[in-house]
Design a protein around this motif. Structure first.
Motif: not given
Length: 623
Positions: A302-317
């Motif tokens: 689970d890399i949700s914490d890291v993903a939250a810092k990425m400027e990637l639309g579908f991650f944020k969604e």
RNA sequence: GGGGCGGUAGCUCAAUUGGUUAGAGUACCGGACUGUCGAUCCGGUGGUUGCGGGUUCGAGUCCCGUCCGCCUCGCCA
């Protein structure tokens, strides 16, 4: 009839000089005119027969009779065992001797067989094997599997007998309980308009046997589920079913572990080390599936914490979904990843494969699969590389990345993301060739007991709660109170309740499942309520159980092993039909007997039925 | 219910972009042969290319439908 004194697998050098009689099938004949060799086969082995006019007991009549023999004729012979000093056949266990025949009796002449039961030749197509099942079963390989299955039966009965279990039969004609799998139904002749069902399992009977004071029950029983088959699934299959009184789940798990050890020791000669336990949560987190194949890595993170810092639309969604829910709630958005190590298969992940993964995860409801590669210089390449670069340090730490690795990402609600990556992990493992050989072929036997399953999950279609195991599964001891108190509308709490269930997983395959049962009518009533049953409906369907539980029910629990799958493992086959004497096809047909077939109008009338089916317009021919 | 693969001699398979009389191995039938063990050698029988329709001068091959088998998604408390 000449009756055998020995089997075809029996004669050795020590029998030399003895007169023996053998019965069997002509496996192969080699006709040299005035000298004829026959390999005679039964299920115990093969022995070479020699027909020689000039030997003692030989004659032209004997040669003429032998000359007419063909493959798969059934014969009986008498003759003398002779050493094959100069030309033994190392391929046969009996290859150092042969039987010089003095008397031949043809017991069963064959017409030209559709195929020969030959393990060395390419198998004919399965349709033909199923139609002429008796011919296919003659193959030594199939005989070996039948014998393995027999051994499993015997070891099973011995083990449970030694542990105080009673073998008790339960009805095949049973009451319909339309939860769960689709049932086969059987009309009643005596009670018009009423029906039996064939049991999906003897679940309720075995519980009632516990209430009846039987203490420990076991049965090798047939179960019926009218669902479409798979390579490892048939509508009609066999379970090793058992139930124990006065136990907590540890006691059942110990018993089943003991059974597994005994079985593997007796049948495969393998010592199974103590079986590790893993919670459902851990299995889902690390492997994305409740039956993890632990023979290879490729674990999910689970890399949700890291993903939250990425400027990637579908991650944020994805991460925005259900953000107010608890961490492992099925509807809370997460981003997870699999690291495929460089040198450990990542180099085999071609663009074509990874493009396919996108489509693959979609079939499980995920939006897609993002890919990034870390090249030899430690630079991210392809896919979402430019979005990953800013969080390089954190991602590298979170996944333990090395140059040459490939990372596969999926972002979605917890349940969808986990499922998609769990399936993807297995596909990737196959694609890059890291799945070991099966245990029966010398690979590892990785057993695992999975515990702490959720009691309930949401049905995808109806959105109603359904029991994850079955409605008679008890909550884990420490969860019972919270469960009884829980509001049926409190989705988050209900989803968090953990059961006293357990599964045994072998190399990623579920081979057994069971639970401690509810023995308190109040708890059972609560489950029925949660499943959307009114008290009246519960009474209508299960009054006998609720009533039984109210007359002094001991705490009890049990488990059922899929016997066919056990045998599949021992036999090293991935096809469940190979371990069944008379299996059915994808549409439930028995190609040998022609079932299912028609019945007469009289037969229908007798059970108060009229068929609504009408034959399609006649078309000449068919297939 | 959806998706994929397959169906040619008894069996296993082949048959170029649609093109002569659909071939081979094996089984089977006949013949020869005393040490084979996948016996060998010689000769022979065997086909409505799953079924139905269509396109075409011509279909095993292309198209549509259908049946059967396998794999798979859904389903499998």
């Amino acid at each position: 009839m000449i009756r055998r004194t020995h089997t075809c697998g029996e004669c050795r050098e020590t029998h030399a000089g003895q007169t023996v009689s053998l019965n069997g099938w002509v496996n192969r004949y080699r006709d040299h005119g005035n000298l004829i060799f026959i390999d005679l086969r039964d299920r115990f082995g093969m022995t070479q027969l020699v027909f020689d006019r000039e030997q003692k007991g030989g004659s032209q009549a004997l040669l003429d009779a032998a000359d007419k023999l063909r493959n798969e004729d059934v014969i009986a012979v008498t003759g003398v065992v002779r050493l094959r000093a100069s030309d033994p056949n190392p391929k046969l266990a009996t290859g150092k001797v042969e039987v010089v025949v003095t008397e031949l009796e043809v017991l069963g002449k064959t017409q030209n067989p559709p195929f020969l039961p030959d393990d060395t030749a390419k198998l004919p197509n399965e349709e033909l094997r199923l139609k002429f099942r008796y011919m296919d079963l003659r193959r030594p390989r199939m005989q070996q599997i039948l014998a393995l299955r027999h051994k499993v039966y015997q070891t099973t009965r011995r083990y449970f007998d030694e542990n105080g279990f009673l073998e008790i039969e339960t009805p095949i004609l049973y009451k319909s309980t339309p939860e769960g799998a689709r049932e086969f139904i059987v009309p009643s002749r005596n009670v018009p308009g009423h029906w039996y069902a064939l049991p999906q399992s003897p679940q309720l009977f075995k519980q009632i046997l516990m209430v009846a004071g039987c203490d420990r029950y076991m049965q090798i029983c047939r179960c019926f589920r009218d669902e479409d088959p798979r390579a490892d699934r048939q509508a009609e299959f066999t379970q090793v079913d058992l139930e124990m009184s006065f136990v907590r789940r540890e006691h059942v798990m110990d018993m089943m572990e003991g059974y597994v050890r005994r079985l593997w020791k007796d049948v495969a000669g393998v010592d199974v080390p103590p079986i590790q336990k893993m919670t459902y949560r851990e299995a889902m987190e690390r492997f994305g599936i409740d039956r993890p194949d632990t023979r290879y890595g490729l674990e999910i993170r689970d890399i949700s914490d890291v993903a939250a810092k990425m400027e990637l639309g579908f991650f944020k969604e994805a991460l925005a979904k259900g953000a107010d829910r608890p961490k492992f709630n099925s509807k809370r958005g997460v981003v997870k990843a699999i690291r495929v190590p460089g040198g450990g298969g990542a180099e085999k992940l071609t663009r074509k494969l990874t493009d396919g993964y996108n489509e693959f995860v979609r079939s499980f409801g995920a939006g897609g699969c993002a890919v990034v590669k870390l090249n030899a210089q430690g630079m991210f390449e392809t896919g979402i590389a430019k979005f990953v670069e800013p969080v390089k340090t954190e991602l590298t730490a979170a996944l333990g990345l090395q140059p040459g690795d490939t990372v596969l990402f999926v972002a979605d609600a917890y349940a969808v993301c986990t499922k998609a990556l769990g399936e993807l992990r297995q596909k990737v493992a196959r694609d890059i060739g890291v799945v070991p050989k099966p245990g029966a072929e010398g690979g590892p036997w990785n057993f695992l007991i999975v515990i702490d399953f959720p009691m309930f999950e949401r049905d995808k279609e109806t959105n109603r709660w359904v029991a994850m195991h079955h409605p008679f599964t008890a909550p884990r001891d420490d969860q019972a109170e919270a469960f009884v108190k829980a509001d049926v509308d409190d989705e988050v709490t209900i989803e968090s309740i953990v059961s006293a269930g357990y599964d045994i997983v072998l190399n990623g395959q579920e081979i057994a499942g069971g639970s401690i049962r509810i023995h308190d009518p109040a708890v059972q009533g609560k489950v029925f309520q949660l499943l959307g049953m009114t008290p009246e409906q519960a009474k209508e369907k299960f009054s006998f159980l609720l009533e039984a539980l109210s007359y002094g029910a001991p705490p009890h629990g049990g488990i059922a092993f899929g016997l066919d799958r056990l045998v599949m493992n021992f036999a090293g086959t991935e096809n469940i039909r190979d371990v069944m004497a008379f299996p059915k096809t994808q549409i439930g047909a028995d190609l040998m007997t022609g079932a299912p077939g028609f019945v007469t109008p009289d037969q229908l009338a007798e059970v108060h039925l009229k068929s609504t089916w009408t034959p399609p317009p006649a078309s000449p021919g068919g297939g």
